[in-house]
Design a protein around this motif. Structure first.
Motif, PDB file in Angstrom:
ATOM      1  N   LYS A  50       0.506  -1.217   0.518  1.00 36.33           N
ATOM      2  CA  LYS A  50      -0.018  -0.368  -0.204  1.00 36.33           C
ATOM      3  C   LYS A  50       0.764   1.373   0.111  1.00 36.33           C
ATOM      4  CE  LYS A  50      -3.981   2.182   2.681  1.00 36.33           C
ATOM      5  NZ  LYS A  50      -4.264   1.815   3.555  1.00 36.33           N
ATOM      6  N   ARG A  51       2.267   1.295   1.336  1.00 35.16           N
ATOM      7  CA  ARG A  51       2.890   2.087   0.914  1.00 35.16           C
ATOM      8  C   ARG A  51       4.038   2.421  -0.490  1.00 35.16           C
ATOM      9  NH1 ARG A  51       3.258   3.993   5.786  1.00 35.16           N
ATOM     10  NH2 ARG A  51       2.686   3.409   7.699  1.00 35.16           N
ATOM     11  N   ILE A  52       4.206   1.488  -1.377  1.00 37.85           N
ATOM     12  CA  ILE A  52       4.666   1.619  -2.850  1.00 37.85           C
ATOM     13  C   ILE A  52       4.349   2.346  -3.640  1.00 37.85           C
ATOM     14  CG2 ILE A  52       5.890   0.235  -4.056  1.00 37.85           C
ATOM     15  CD1 ILE A  52       7.025  -1.902  -1.686  1.00 37.85           C
ATOM     16  N   LYS A  53       2.892   1.695  -3.319  1.00 40.18           N
ATOM     17  CA  LYS A  53       1.988   2.118  -4.391  1.00 40.18           C
ATOM     18  C   LYS A  53       1.509   3.594  -4.323  1.00 40.18           C
ATOM     19  CE  LYS A  53      -0.365  -2.152  -5.755  1.00 40.18           C
ATOM     20  NZ  LYS A  53      -2.157  -2.268  -6.101  1.00 40.18           N
ATOM     21  N   GLY A  54       1.411   4.356  -2.658  1.00 38.98           N
ATOM     22  CA  GLY A  54       1.404   5.842  -3.142  1.00 38.98           C
ATOM     23  C   GLY A  54       2.642   6.445  -3.660  1.00 38.98           C
ATOM     24  N   VAL A  55       3.455   5.789  -2.808  1.00 38.38           N
ATOM     25  CA  VAL A  55       4.917   6.898  -3.313  1.00 38.38           C
ATOM     26  C   VAL A  55       4.992   6.356  -4.306  1.00 38.38           C
ATOM     27  CG1 VAL A  55       7.479   6.270  -3.395  1.00 38.38           C
ATOM     28  CG2 VAL A  55       6.443   6.464  -1.461  1.00 38.38           C
ATOM     29  N   ILE A  56       5.204   5.641  -5.546  1.00 34.16           N
ATOM     30  CA  ILE A  56       4.772   6.535  -7.009  1.00 34.16           C
ATOM     31  C   ILE A  56       3.518   6.508  -7.264  1.00 34.16           C
ATOM     32  CG2 ILE A  56       4.931   4.482  -9.210  1.00 34.16           C
ATOM     33  CD1 ILE A  56       5.801   2.174  -7.144  1.00 34.16           C
TER      34      ILE A  56
ATOM     35  N   VAL B  53      13.473   0.641  10.449  1.00 33.19           N
ATOM     36  CA  VAL B  53      13.125   2.426  10.204  1.00 33.19           C
ATOM     37  C   VAL B  53      13.267   2.065   8.287  1.00 33.19           C
ATOM     38  CG1 VAL B  53      14.803   3.064  10.672  1.00 33.19           C
ATOM     39  CG2 VAL B  53      12.997   4.662  10.390  1.00 33.19           C
ATOM     40  N   ASN B  54      11.778   2.261   7.698  1.00 33.91           N
ATOM     41  CA  ASN B  54      12.566   2.052   6.125  1.00 33.91           C
ATOM     42  C   ASN B  54      12.131   4.067   5.801  1.00 33.91           C
ATOM     43  OD1 ASN B  54      11.619  -0.783   6.596  1.00 33.91           O
ATOM     44  ND2 ASN B  54      10.479   0.011   7.777  1.00 33.91           N
ATOM     45  N   THR B  55      12.283   3.834   4.092  1.00 34.02           N
ATOM     46  CA  THR B  55      12.517   5.270   3.458  1.00 34.02           C
ATOM     47  C   THR B  55      11.953   4.670   2.583  1.00 34.02           C
ATOM     48  OG1 THR B  55      13.782   6.772   4.619  1.00 34.02           O
ATOM     49  CG2 THR B  55      13.066   7.008   2.746  1.00 34.02           C
ATOM     50  N   LEU B  56      10.339   5.189   1.894  1.00 31.83           N
ATOM     51  CA  LEU B  56      10.191   5.061   0.188  1.00 31.83           C
ATOM     52  C   LEU B  56      10.343   5.826  -0.312  1.00 31.83           C
ATOM     53  CD1 LEU B  56       7.599   2.641   0.796  1.00 31.83           C
ATOM     54  CD2 LEU B  56       9.746   1.949   0.738  1.00 31.83           C
ATOM     55  N   LEU B  57      11.464   5.676  -1.501  1.00 31.93           N
ATOM     56  CA  LEU B  57      11.299   7.457  -2.418  1.00 31.93           C
ATOM     57  C   LEU B  57      11.058   6.784  -4.027  1.00 31.93           C
ATOM     58  CD1 LEU B  57      14.797   8.228  -3.098  1.00 31.93           C
ATOM     59  CD2 LEU B  57      15.130   6.261  -1.075  1.00 31.93           C
ATOM     60  N   PRO B  58      10.359   7.940  -4.543  1.00 34.01           N
ATOM     61  CA  PRO B  58      10.311   7.246  -5.619  1.00 34.01           C
ATOM     62  C   PRO B  58      10.996   7.745  -6.736  1.00 34.01           C
ATOM     63  CG  PRO B  58       9.249   9.637  -5.942  1.00 34.01           C
ATOM     64  CD  PRO B  58       9.325   8.769  -3.900  1.00 34.01           C
TER      65      PRO B  58
ATOM     66  N   ASN C 112       2.003   9.083  -6.263  1.00 34.71           N
ATOM     67  CA  ASN C 112       2.207  10.595  -5.519  1.00 34.71           C
ATOM     68  C   ASN C 112       3.693  11.357  -5.403  1.00 34.71           C
ATOM     69  OD1 ASN C 112      -1.001  10.006  -5.470  1.00 34.71           O
ATOM     70  ND2 ASN C 112      -0.252   8.902  -2.616  1.00 34.71           N
ATOM     71  N   ASN C 113       4.147  10.333  -6.005  1.00 31.53           N
ATOM     72  CA  ASN C 113       5.965  11.007  -6.317  1.00 31.53           C
ATOM     73  C   ASN C 113       6.534  11.683  -4.869  1.00 31.53           C
ATOM     74  OD1 ASN C 113       8.192  11.091  -7.843  1.00 31.53           O
ATOM     75  ND2 ASN C 113       7.310  13.431  -7.936  1.00 31.53           N
ATOM     76  N   GLU C 114       5.946  11.235  -3.828  1.00 33.39           N
ATOM     77  CA  GLU C 114       6.683  11.366  -2.923  1.00 33.39           C
ATOM     78  C   GLU C 114       7.578  10.189  -1.491  1.00 33.39           C
ATOM     79  OE1 GLU C 114       3.407  12.032  -0.871  1.00 33.39           O
ATOM     80  OE2 GLU C 114       2.406   9.093  -0.529  1.00 33.39           O
ATOM     81  N   VAL C 115       7.896  11.097  -0.704  1.00 31.52           N
ATOM     82  CA  VAL C 115       9.004  10.421   0.018  1.00 31.52           C
ATOM     83  C   VAL C 115       8.080  10.339   1.345  1.00 31.52           C
ATOM     84  CG1 VAL C 115      11.245  10.113   1.237  1.00 31.52           C
ATOM     85  CG2 VAL C 115      10.946  11.364  -1.034  1.00 31.52           C
ATOM     86  N   VAL C 116       8.150   9.018   1.458  1.00 37.80           N
ATOM     87  CA  VAL C 116       7.647   7.891   2.357  1.00 37.80           C
ATOM     88  C   VAL C 116       8.625   7.489   3.603  1.00 37.80           C
ATOM     89  CG1 VAL C 116       5.909   6.668   3.818  1.00 37.80           C
ATOM     90  CG2 VAL C 116       5.510   7.673   2.420  1.00 37.80           C
TER      91      VAL C 116
ATOM     92  N   VAL D 220      13.419   1.173  -1.774  1.00 32.75           N
ATOM     93  CA  VAL D 220      13.340   1.095  -0.255  1.00 32.75           C
ATOM     94  C   VAL D 220      15.186   1.218   0.385  1.00 32.75           C
ATOM     95  CG1 VAL D 220      12.740  -0.553   1.027  1.00 32.75           C
ATOM     96  CG2 VAL D 220      11.340  -0.637  -1.013  1.00 32.75           C
ATOM     97  N   ILE D 221      14.551   2.108   1.142  1.00 35.29           N
ATOM     98  CA  ILE D 221      15.809   1.759   2.194  1.00 35.29           C
ATOM     99  C   ILE D 221      15.188   1.859   3.457  1.00 35.29           C
ATOM    100  CG2 ILE D 221      17.439   3.435   2.845  1.00 35.29           C
ATOM    101  CD1 ILE D 221      17.399   5.266   0.390  1.00 35.29           C
ATOM    102  N   ALA D 222      16.333   0.723   4.075  1.00 35.11           N
ATOM    103  CA  ALA D 222      15.623   0.463   5.509  1.00 35.11           C
ATOM    104  C   ALA D 222      17.046  -0.303   6.152  1.00 35.11           C
ATOM    105  CB  ALA D 222      14.845  -1.331   5.306  1.00 35.11           C
TER     106      ALA D 222
END
Length: 390
Positions: free
Chosen positions: A103-109, A127-132, A111-115, A143-145
Motif C-alpha cells: 500500500k505504501r509503495i503504490k502511494g509513493v509511485i 525504520v524504512n524510507t520509500l522514495l520514487p 503520488n511521487n512522494e517520499v515516505v 526501498v532503504i531500510a
C-alpha cells in the motif's frame, strides 16, 4: 577576365566551404570528446553507485509498481535470507507486513512522494524510507531500510537499568529491592524469567523471582551448580546456551527451550549472590552483558550498604537502651547513698566509724558525679546518632 573572376570566386567559395567543414569537424570532435567524457563520468558514477549499493550496510532494493523486486543489495538479501529479485513482496514477506508495505509503495509511485515509517517482522524492528525513482521512463520505488532491533533493545535495557538504579538509591529493604529489580528485568522482551539468590556459606537462598516458571529451589548447594561455581571463580558472567544445559544444568527439564545468563553479584572482592536471567531468544550481546554485570554488582553493593545501615541502626538502638539503663543505674546508686549518709550521721555514735562511712559515701558520690557527666556526654552522642540514623 570574366572567366578568371568566376574561377576566383569558386575558389573562394570552396575555401570557405572547406573552412566551414573544418569548423564543423572540430565542433564534432569536441562534441565527441565531451560525449565520451560524459559517458565516462556516467559509467564511473554508475560504478560508484553500484559499489555503494553493494557494500551499503543499509537494506536497499528497487521495487516496481506491482511489488516485484528489480534489484536487492547483499544486505537486503542477508536480512531476508534469500535473493528476492524477480519475486513479489508477497512471496518474501509475511502477508500482513507485505500488504502494508505494498500500500505504501503504490502511494509513493503514484503520488511521487517520499515516505518514512517503522514496522517489524519476525520479531525484528526496522525504520524504512520509500522514495520514487524514474529509470528508462518507468517509475519505481527505492526501498532503504535499517534494522533497529539492537538499538531498541539497548535503549530499553538502559531505561530499565536507570529505573533499577533509582530503586537502589531510595529502597532501604533488600528483598523489596530485588523483587522490583527482577520484575523490571523480566519485562524486557528477551527475558523469560529472572531469579536472584544470596549466598550463605556454601548455599544459595532465593531472595526474589519473577517469570513464567520457577526454575530454582528455595535453597541450593553451590557445589551442585557448576555454573555458580564457575561464576564465583571467574568473577564474571557465565553463559549457558540451551544446548549446553542438557549436560550441566539440574534444572534443564522445565527449561528445555531456554538459555540462561548467570551474573555473579560481586562487591569488595566477594560474591554475595547471583542474578540469573533465562531467555527464549538470543542471549544479550557482550556490551549488554557488560551493562547487566555492572547492574548485578550495583545490586550487591546496595545489599551490602543496606546491611551496614541496618547494623548501624541496630547499634544505635542498643546504645540508646544502654544510655537509658545507665541513667536508671545512677539513680539506683544515688538513692541508697543518701540513706547510708543520713543513717551514719544520725545513728552511728562512734565518730571514727561515722567518718569512715561518710568518706566512703563521698568517694562513691564522686564516682556518681563522673557517671552523671558520662551520661550527659552519652546523651550528646545519642542526639547525634538520632539525627543521622532515624
Amino acid at each position: 577576365m570574366n572567366y578568371n573572376s568566376n574561377t576566383s570566386k569558386l575558389k573562394d567559395d570552396l575555401i570557405k566551404e572547406l573552412n566551414e567543414c573544418k569548423r564543423r569537424v572540430s565542433e564534432l570532435e569536441k562534441i565527441e570528446v565531451e560525449r565520451k567524457k560524459i559517458e565516462k563520468e556516467l559509467k564511473e558514477s554508475e560504478e560508484r553507485f553500484r559499489k555503494m549499493f553493494e557494500i551499503s550496510p543499509d537494506l536497499l532494493a528497487l521495487v516496481d509498481k506491482d511489488g516485484v523486486f528489480i534489484e536487492a543489495n547483499p544486505a537486503m538479501r542477508r536480512s531476508l535470507g534469500k535473493n528476492p529479485v524477480g519475486k513479489s513482496i508477497f512471496e518474501v514477506l509475511p502477508k500482513e507486513v507485505a500488504e502494508k508495505r505494498m500500500k505504501r509503495i503504490k502511494g509513493v509511485i503514484e503520488n511521487n512522494e517520499v515516505v518514512t515509517f517503522e514496522d517489524s517482522r519476525d520479531g525484528r524492528e526496522f525504520v524504512n524510507t520509500l522514495l520514487p525513482i524514474i529509470l528508462k521512463g518507468k517509475r519505481y520505488c527505492m526501498v532503504i531500510a535499517r534494522e533497529i532491533t539492537e538499538i531498541r533493545k539497548m535503549n530499553k535495557l538502559l531505561n530499565t537499568i536507570n529505573e533499577i538504579n533509582s530503586l537502589i538509591v531510595y529502597e532501604k529493604d533488600s528483598k523489596r529491592l530485588f523483587e522490583k529489580a527482577s520484575k523490571l528485568l523480566a519485562n524486557l522482551r528477551d527475558c523469560y524469567s529472572v531469579w536472584i539468590g544470596l549466598r550463605e556459606n556454601d548455599d544459595v537462598f532465593q531472595i526474589a523471582y519473577y517469570g513464567e516458571l520457577k526454575p530454582h529451589l528455595e535453597k541450593m548447594a553451590i557445589k551442585d551448580l557448576a555454573c555458580f561455581s564457575e561464576a564465583i571463580n571467574e568473577r564474571r558472567a557465565i553463559i549457558r546456551k540451551k544446548e549446553e544445559r542438557v549436560k550441566t544444568c539440574p534444572f534443564y527439564d522445565p527449561f528445555k527451550n531456554h538459555s540462561c545468563l548467570i551474573l555473579p553479584m560481586n562487591v569488595d572482592n566477594e560474591t554475595l549472590g547471583f542474578l540469573v536471567i533465562y531467555s527464549t531468544y538470543i542471549l544479550p550481546a557482550s556490551d549488554e552483558i557488560g551493562l547487566l554485570q555492572t547492574l548485578a554488582n550495583d545490586l550487591a553493593f546496595a545489599n551490602r550498604a543496606i546491611e551496614l545501615d541496618e547494623a548501624k541502626r541496630k547499634a544505635y538502638r542498643q546504645i540508646e537502651k544502654n544510655i537509658e539503663e545507665f541513667a536508671i543505674l545512677v539513680d539506683q546508686i544515688r538513692n541508697p547513698l543518701s540513706i547510708i549518709s543520713g543513717t551514719a550521721e544520725l545513728e552511728v555514735k562512734d565518730e571514727e566509724v561515722r567518718r569512715i562511712l561518710l568518706e566512703g559515701v563521698g568517694r562513691i558520690n564522686e564516682v556518681v558525679k563522673r557517671l552523671d557527666k558520662g551520661w550527659l556526654d552519652s546523651e550528646e552522642v545519642r542526639r547525634f546518632l538520632r539525627k543521622y540514623l532515624t
